[in-house]
Design a protein around this motif. Structure first.
Motif, PDB file in Angstrom:
ATOM      1  N   ASP A   1      64.678  28.671   4.795  1.00 40.49           N
ATOM      2  CA  ASP A   1      63.410  29.435   5.325  1.00 40.49           C
ATOM      3  C   ASP A   1      63.881  30.966   4.767  1.00 40.49           C
ATOM      4  O   ASP A   1      63.600  32.080   5.501  1.00 40.49           O
ATOM      5  CB  ASP A   1      63.475  29.542   6.748  1.00 40.49           C
ATOM      6  CG  ASP A   1      62.945  28.400   7.223  1.00 40.49           C
ATOM      7  OD1 ASP A   1      61.913  27.679   6.720  1.00 40.49           O
ATOM      8  OD2 ASP A   1      63.768  27.699   8.124  1.00 40.49           O
ATOM      9  N   ALA A   2      64.620  31.205   3.761  1.00 37.45           N
ATOM     10  CA  ALA A   2      64.833  32.579   3.179  1.00 37.45           C
ATOM     11  C   ALA A   2      63.661  33.323   2.909  1.00 37.45           C
ATOM     12  O   ALA A   2      63.824  34.475   3.103  1.00 37.45           O
ATOM     13  CB  ALA A   2      65.685  32.220   1.773  1.00 37.45           C
TER      14      ALA A   2
ATOM     15  N   LYS B   1      67.785  20.079  26.571  1.00 35.98           N
ATOM     16  CA  LYS B   1      66.393  19.821  26.098  1.00 35.98           C
ATOM     17  C   LYS B   1      65.649  21.178  26.776  1.00 35.98           C
ATOM     18  O   LYS B   1      65.084  20.896  27.853  1.00 35.98           O
ATOM     19  CB  LYS B   1      65.928  18.585  26.520  1.00 35.98           C
ATOM     20  CG  LYS B   1      66.686  17.372  25.933  1.00 35.98           C
ATOM     21  CD  LYS B   1      66.018  16.066  26.574  1.00 35.98           C
ATOM     22  CE  LYS B   1      66.774  15.002  25.623  1.00 35.98           C
ATOM     23  NZ  LYS B   1      66.160  13.615  26.206  1.00 35.98           N
ATOM     24  N   VAL B   2      65.768  22.037  25.911  1.00 37.97           N
ATOM     25  CA  VAL B   2      64.996  23.420  26.390  1.00 37.97           C
ATOM     26  C   VAL B   2      63.651  23.452  25.757  1.00 37.97           C
ATOM     27  O   VAL B   2      63.471  23.354  24.616  1.00 37.97           O
ATOM     28  CB  VAL B   2      65.915  24.498  26.151  1.00 37.97           C
ATOM     29  CG1 VAL B   2      65.027  25.807  26.402  1.00 37.97           C
ATOM     30  CG2 VAL B   2      67.181  24.599  26.825  1.00 37.97           C
ATOM     31  N   PRO B   3      62.492  23.563  26.544  1.00 36.80           N
ATOM     32  CA  PRO B   3      61.291  23.543  26.056  1.00 36.80           C
ATOM     33  C   PRO B   3      61.158  25.060  24.851  1.00 36.80           C
ATOM     34  O   PRO B   3      61.739  25.959  25.336  1.00 36.80           O
ATOM     35  CB  PRO B   3      60.316  23.655  27.070  1.00 36.80           C
ATOM     36  CG  PRO B   3      61.170  24.305  28.172  1.00 36.80           C
ATOM     37  CD  PRO B   3      62.551  23.673  27.945  1.00 36.80           C
ATOM     38  N   ASN B   4      60.251  24.808  24.035  1.00 38.38           N
ATOM     39  CA  ASN B   4      59.917  26.016  23.027  1.00 38.38           C
ATOM     40  C   ASN B   4      59.481  27.187  24.031  1.00 38.38           C
ATOM     41  O   ASN B   4      59.741  28.367  23.354  1.00 38.38           O
ATOM     42  CB  ASN B   4      58.842  25.727  22.133  1.00 38.38           C
ATOM     43  CG  ASN B   4      59.454  24.641  21.065  1.00 38.38           C
ATOM     44  OD1 ASN B   4      60.825  24.299  20.951  1.00 38.38           O
ATOM     45  ND2 ASN B   4      58.568  24.118  20.291  1.00 38.38           N
ATOM     46  N   THR B   5      58.802  27.049  24.995  1.00 40.69           N
ATOM     47  CA  THR B   5      58.328  28.167  25.941  1.00 40.69           C
ATOM     48  C   THR B   5      59.693  29.161  26.260  1.00 40.69           C
ATOM     49  O   THR B   5      59.508  30.299  26.297  1.00 40.69           O
ATOM     50  CB  THR B   5      57.411  27.785  27.071  1.00 40.69           C
ATOM     51  OG1 THR B   5      58.178  26.780  27.557  1.00 40.69           O
ATOM     52  CG2 THR B   5      56.214  27.270  26.339  1.00 40.69           C
ATOM     53  N   SER B   6      60.599  28.244  26.765  1.00 35.69           N
ATOM     54  CA  SER B   6      61.900  29.098  27.112  1.00 35.69           C
ATOM     55  C   SER B   6      62.580  29.732  26.079  1.00 35.69           C
ATOM     56  O   SER B   6      63.076  30.889  26.036  1.00 35.69           O
ATOM     57  CB  SER B   6      62.773  27.949  27.794  1.00 35.69           C
ATOM     58  OG  SER B   6      62.295  27.507  29.202  1.00 35.69           O
ATOM     59  N   LEU B   7      62.605  29.001  24.732  1.00 33.63           N
ATOM     60  CA  LEU B   7      63.351  29.649  23.620  1.00 33.63           C
ATOM     61  C   LEU B   7      62.693  31.104  23.266  1.00 33.63           C
ATOM     62  O   LEU B   7      63.256  31.966  23.024  1.00 33.63           O
ATOM     63  CB  LEU B   7      63.043  28.676  22.567  1.00 33.63           C
ATOM     64  CG  LEU B   7      63.933  27.289  22.459  1.00 33.63           C
ATOM     65  CD1 LEU B   7      63.619  26.618  21.188  1.00 33.63           C
ATOM     66  CD2 LEU B   7      65.469  27.346  23.022  1.00 33.63           C
TER      67      LEU B   7
ATOM     68  N   ARG C   1      56.446  29.551  15.275  1.00 30.66           N
ATOM     69  CA  ARG C   1      55.889  28.108  15.042  1.00 30.66           C
ATOM     70  C   ARG C   1      56.946  26.973  14.460  1.00 30.66           C
ATOM     71  O   ARG C   1      57.247  26.156  15.106  1.00 30.66           O
ATOM     72  CB  ARG C   1      54.610  28.148  14.265  1.00 30.66           C
ATOM     73  CG  ARG C   1      54.066  26.724  14.022  1.00 30.66           C
ATOM     74  CD  ARG C   1      52.888  26.697  12.960  1.00 30.66           C
ATOM     75  NE  ARG C   1      53.335  27.413  11.626  1.00 30.66           N
ATOM     76  CZ  ARG C   1      53.823  26.367  10.868  1.00 30.66           C
ATOM     77  NH1 ARG C   1      54.077  25.156  11.055  1.00 30.66           N
ATOM     78  NH2 ARG C   1      54.388  26.952   9.696  1.00 30.66           N
ATOM     79  N   LYS C   2      57.421  27.594  13.215  1.00 32.09           N
ATOM     80  CA  LYS C   2      58.268  26.553  12.592  1.00 32.09           C
ATOM     81  C   LYS C   2      59.791  26.622  13.193  1.00 32.09           C
ATOM     82  O   LYS C   2      60.414  25.622  13.252  1.00 32.09           O
ATOM     83  CB  LYS C   2      58.383  26.950  11.435  1.00 32.09           C
ATOM     84  CG  LYS C   2      59.515  26.091  10.395  1.00 32.09           C
ATOM     85  CD  LYS C   2      59.430  26.449   9.018  1.00 32.09           C
ATOM     86  CE  LYS C   2      60.320  25.378   8.249  1.00 32.09           C
ATOM     87  NZ  LYS C   2      60.471  25.892   6.702  1.00 32.09           N
ATOM     88  N   ARG C   3      60.046  27.881  13.615  1.00 34.85           N
ATOM     89  CA  ARG C   3      61.739  27.984  14.109  1.00 34.85           C
ATOM     90  C   ARG C   3      61.883  28.710  15.564  1.00 34.85           C
ATOM     91  O   ARG C   3      62.388  29.766  15.519  1.00 34.85           O
ATOM     92  CB  ARG C   3      62.679  28.774  13.101  1.00 34.85           C
ATOM     93  CG  ARG C   3      62.645  28.046  11.880  1.00 34.85           C
ATOM     94  CD  ARG C   3      63.635  26.849  11.608  1.00 34.85           C
ATOM     95  NE  ARG C   3      63.833  26.492  10.305  1.00 34.85           N
ATOM     96  CZ  ARG C   3      64.587  25.291  10.036  1.00 34.85           C
ATOM     97  NH1 ARG C   3      65.163  24.655  11.108  1.00 34.85           N
ATOM     98  NH2 ARG C   3      64.727  24.861   8.842  1.00 34.85           N
ATOM     99  N   PRO C   4      60.951  28.221  16.602  1.00 36.17           N
ATOM    100  CA  PRO C   4      61.257  28.894  17.793  1.00 36.17           C
ATOM    101  C   PRO C   4      62.534  29.240  18.261  1.00 36.17           C
ATOM    102  O   PRO C   4      63.429  28.312  18.407  1.00 36.17           O
ATOM    103  CB  PRO C   4      60.468  27.924  18.572  1.00 36.17           C
ATOM    104  CG  PRO C   4      60.440  26.649  18.088  1.00 36.17           C
ATOM    105  CD  PRO C   4      60.602  26.781  16.515  1.00 36.17           C
ATOM    106  N   GLY C   5      62.660  30.485  18.683  1.00 38.61           N
ATOM    107  CA  GLY C   5      64.099  30.958  19.251  1.00 38.61           C
ATOM    108  C   GLY C   5      64.882  31.759  18.191  1.00 38.61           C
ATOM    109  O   GLY C   5      65.723  32.305  18.399  1.00 38.61           O
TER     110      GLY C   5
END
Length: 209
Positions: A90-91, A156-162, A183-187
């Motif tokens: 993802d550069a 197992k952490v949901p994307n919303t928490s990230l 979207r692609k790399r949440p957090g």
């Protein structure tokens, strides 16, 4: 006795560096909050909060499956392994987030912020951001690309928490963190720490009150 309730000494931050035993071109570092007692700073109390990571400054950033860089990241944690994948795959997204033409033209070193830990007894005081500002003060230099994953405790952490934790890290303007892609790399966050900035509100000692 709980070190957080002990009135003796004072709470202060320190940053420690050491060469990596397996790769001497790498500096491993820890920013910690500890209780120091009088002049016995060579024997401080236990850690109350810490941020760990490593600094690689070979003069370039990876643009492909560079074996040297891969080994440096792979020998550590799962997040470090994933960080290398983000850097290579993802550069373009990172360059866009940091508003630079290309990573190879702008950066020559990488710092990975690997693990944040804060004792439950001292949480809720902004220590996470403070630890990062201490790291920025020690690590900041021209051409430094910083990468980390905002990841709360748990497997197992949901994307919303990230995304929520990432937003908290981004709330400190001095740190300058930008999302790679929600979207692609949440957090996943990146930053350009070109200077060893100091926040004038950050005092030498830390007070719990």
């Amino acid at each position: 006795m709980d070190d957080t309730e002990d009135d003796g000494g004072c709470l202060a931050f320190d940053t420690r560096f050491r060469k990596c035993p397996d790769e001497p071109n790498i500096l491993e570092w820890t920013v910690g909050l500890r209780r120091f007692r009088g002049d016995a700073q060579e024997d401080p109390g236990k850690l109350l909060a810490s941020l760990t990571g490593f600094l690689a400054q070979p003069g370039y950033v990876p643009e492909n499956e560079d074996d040297w860089y891969f080994d440096v990241f792979d020998m550590r944690s799962q997040h470090a392994y994933q960080a290398f994948q983000v850097l290579v795959e993802d550069a373009a997204l990172i360059a866009k987030a940091l508003k630079v033409g290309s990573l190879s033209e702008e950066f020559s070193a990488i710092a990975h912020l690997d693990r944040m830990w804060v004792d439950p007894s001292v949480r809720g005081r902004g220590l996470g951001l403070r630890l990062m500002r201490e790291a920025q003060h020690s690590l900041g230099r021209w051409g430094l690309l910083v990468i980390l994953k905002a990841h709360p405790d748990g497997d197992k952490v949901p994307n919303t928490s990230l995304l929520k934790l990432a937003a908290y890290y981004q709330s400190d303007e001095q740190l300058g963190f930008k999302p790679v892609s929600n979207r692609k790399r949440p957090g996943w966050l990146v930053g350009a720490w070109h200077e060893p900035l100091v926040n004038e509100k950050d005092m030498t000692f830390f007070y719990l009150d």
